[in-house]
Design a protein around this motif. Structure first.
Motif, mmCIF file in Angstrom:
data_model
loop_
_atom_site.group_PDB
_atom_site.id
_atom_site.type_symbol
_atom_site.label_atom_id
_atom_site.label_comp_id
_atom_site.label_asym_id
_atom_site.label_seq_id
_atom_site.Cartn_x
_atom_site.Cartn_y
_atom_site.Cartn_z
ATOM 1 N N ASN A 108 0.407 -1.008 0.311
ATOM 2 C CA ASN A 108 -0.420 -0.123 0.017
ATOM 3 C C ASN A 108 0.942 0.664 -0.086
ATOM 4 O OD1 ASN A 108 -2.734 -1.277 0.016
ATOM 5 N ND2 ASN A 108 -2.888 -1.499 2.406
ATOM 6 N N THR A 109 1.964 1.186 0.438
ATOM 7 C CA THR A 109 2.818 2.463 0.368
ATOM 8 C C THR A 109 4.157 2.005 -0.622
ATOM 9 O OG1 THR A 109 4.605 1.371 2.379
ATOM 10 C CG2 THR A 109 2.545 2.741 2.812
ATOM 11 N N SER A 110 3.545 1.218 -1.581
ATOM 12 C CA SER A 110 4.796 1.347 -2.371
ATOM 13 C C SER A 110 4.576 2.157 -3.473
ATOM 14 C CB SER A 110 5.510 -0.598 -3.051
ATOM 15 O OG SER A 110 3.950 -1.147 -3.712
ATOM 16 N N ASP A 111 5.764 2.305 -4.350
ATOM 17 C CA ASP A 111 5.895 3.272 -5.388
ATOM 18 C C ASP A 111 5.382 2.111 -7.050
ATOM 19 O OD1 ASP A 111 6.201 5.458 -4.689
ATOM 20 O OD2 ASP A 111 8.015 5.544 -4.708
ATOM 21 N N LEU B 60 3.006 -7.186 -9.646
ATOM 22 C CA LEU B 60 1.423 -6.039 -8.465
ATOM 23 C C LEU B 60 0.659 -7.210 -8.448
ATOM 24 C CD1 LEU B 60 1.298 -4.397 -5.796
ATOM 25 C CD2 LEU B 60 0.231 -2.648 -7.761
ATOM 26 N N ASP B 61 0.132 -7.427 -9.300
ATOM 27 C CA ASP B 61 -1.439 -8.704 -9.131
ATOM 28 C C ASP B 61 -0.724 -10.057 -8.257
ATOM 29 O OD1 ASP B 61 -3.215 -6.582 -10.503
ATOM 30 O OD2 ASP B 61 -2.370 -7.436 -11.952
ATOM 31 N N ARG B 62 0.286 -10.178 -8.827
ATOM 32 C CA ARG B 62 1.064 -11.511 -8.220
ATOM 33 C C ARG B 62 1.380 -11.933 -6.797
ATOM 34 N NH1 ARG B 62 3.474 -12.290 -13.569
ATOM 35 N NH2 ARG B 62 5.355 -11.025 -12.483
ATOM 36 N N LEU B 63 2.078 -10.476 -6.737
ATOM 37 C CA LEU B 63 1.989 -10.433 -4.812
ATOM 38 C C LEU B 63 0.728 -9.918 -4.459
ATOM 39 C CD1 LEU B 63 4.883 -7.389 -5.074
ATOM 40 C CD2 LEU B 63 5.312 -9.902 -4.026
ATOM 41 N N TYR B 64 -0.797 -9.816 -5.268
ATOM 42 C CA TYR B 64 -1.523 -9.397 -3.579
ATOM 43 C C TYR B 64 -1.710 -10.988 -3.562
ATOM 44 C CZ TYR B 64 -2.178 -3.847 -3.769
ATOM 45 O OH TYR B 64 -2.231 -2.579 -3.188
ATOM 46 N N PHE B 65 -2.034 -10.658 -4.600
ATOM 47 C CA PHE B 65 -2.510 -13.183 -4.834
ATOM 48 C C PHE B 65 -1.646 -13.437 -3.511
ATOM 49 C CE2 PHE B 65 -1.380 -16.921 -5.725
ATOM 50 C CZ PHE B 65 -2.627 -17.717 -6.142
ATOM 51 N N LEU B 66 -0.549 -13.684 -3.732
ATOM 52 C CA LEU B 66 0.367 -14.432 -2.502
ATOM 53 C C LEU B 66 -0.434 -13.602 -1.484
ATOM 54 C CD1 LEU B 66 4.211 -14.257 -4.113
ATOM 55 C CD2 LEU B 66 2.419 -16.347 -3.979
ATOM 56 N N THR B 67 -0.329 -12.684 -1.160
ATOM 57 C CA THR B 67 -1.269 -11.968 0.388
ATOM 58 C C THR B 67 -3.040 -12.484 0.363
ATOM 59 O OG1 THR B 67 -1.657 -9.433 -0.611
ATOM 60 C CG2 THR B 67 0.326 -9.891 0.161
ATOM 61 N N ASP B 68 -3.223 -13.117 -0.326
ATOM 62 C CA ASP B 68 -4.199 -13.216 0.127
ATOM 63 C C ASP B 68 -4.193 -14.896 0.377
ATOM 64 O OD1 ASP B 68 -5.902 -10.872 -0.461
ATOM 65 O OD2 ASP B 68 -6.414 -11.748 -2.545
ATOM 66 N N TYR B 69 -3.295 -15.274 -0.521
ATOM 67 C CA TYR B 69 -2.616 -17.464 -0.133
ATOM 68 C C TYR B 69 -2.756 -17.207 1.492
ATOM 69 C CZ TYR B 69 -1.661 -21.375 -1.361
ATOM 70 O OH TYR B 69 -1.300 -22.873 -1.425
ATOM 71 N N ILE B 70 -1.947 -16.826 1.107
ATOM 72 C CA ILE B 70 -1.252 -16.687 2.699
ATOM 73 C C ILE B 70 -1.835 -16.486 3.836
ATOM 74 C CG2 ILE B 70 0.176 -15.305 4.458
ATOM 75 C CD1 ILE B 70 2.349 -14.526 2.542
ATOM 76 N N LYS B 71 -3.347 -15.163 3.291
ATOM 77 C CA LYS B 71 -4.572 -15.059 5.305
ATOM 78 C C LYS B 71 -5.594 -16.604 4.856
ATOM 79 C CE LYS B 71 -4.258 -10.975 5.895
ATOM 80 N NZ LYS B 71 -4.138 -10.342 7.256
ATOM 81 N N ARG B 72 -5.806 -17.135 3.542
ATOM 82 C CA ARG B 72 -6.481 -18.022 3.238
ATOM 83 C C ARG B 72 -5.773 -19.522 3.777
ATOM 84 N NH1 ARG B 72 -7.416 -19.159 -2.852
ATOM 85 N NH2 ARG B 72 -5.828 -16.756 -2.879
ATOM 86 N N LEU B 73 -4.281 -19.680 4.239
ATOM 87 C CA LEU B 73 -3.533 -20.382 4.296
ATOM 88 C C LEU B 73 -3.961 -20.461 5.833
ATOM 89 C CD1 LEU B 73 -0.451 -21.143 2.739
ATOM 90 C CD2 LEU B 73 -2.658 -22.310 2.733
ATOM 91 N N THR B 74 -3.690 -19.710 6.733
ATOM 92 C CA THR B 74 -3.776 -18.450 7.884
ATOM 93 C C THR B 74 -5.049 -19.143 8.688
ATOM 94 O OG1 THR B 74 -2.259 -16.785 7.965
ATOM 95 C CG2 THR B 74 -3.884 -16.712 9.590
ATOM 96 N N THR B 75 -6.304 -18.669 7.536
ATOM 97 C CA THR B 75 -7.532 -19.782 8.386
ATOM 98 C C THR B 75 -7.772 -21.045 8.402
ATOM 99 O OG1 THR B 75 -8.333 -17.126 7.335
ATOM 100 C CG2 THR B 75 -10.355 -19.353 7.382
#
Length: 68
Positions: A27-30, A37-52
């Motif tokens: 959110n703060t990057s340039d 960027l899409d892949r990075l957002y996908f990875l963060t979403d995937y991590i959240k699903r794994l966490t759940t």
């Protein structure tokens, strides 16, 4: 000695923290809108699903152990 459900919960919390840090940095990057960027957002979403999933498994194990 730590139970497996406690270990899973600790791992889930660590993954959650990592995902939050990645999201904060994104959110703060340039970085402009791109496939990377899409892949990075996908990875963060995937991590959240794994966490759940890990937290749910931990809760199930805890409930089974409490029922015994």
């Amino acid at each position: 000695m730590m139970d497996i459900d406690d270990k899973l919960e600790i791992i889930a919390n660590q993954l959650d923290n990592i995902s939050d840090l990645i999201g904060l940095n994104l959110n703060t990057s340039d970085i402009e809108k791109s496939d990377e960027l899409d892949r990075l957002y996908f990875l963060t979403d995937y991590i959240k699903r794994l966490t759940t999933d890990l937290k749910n498994i931990s809760d199930d194990i805890r409930k089974r152990n409490d029922a015994k």
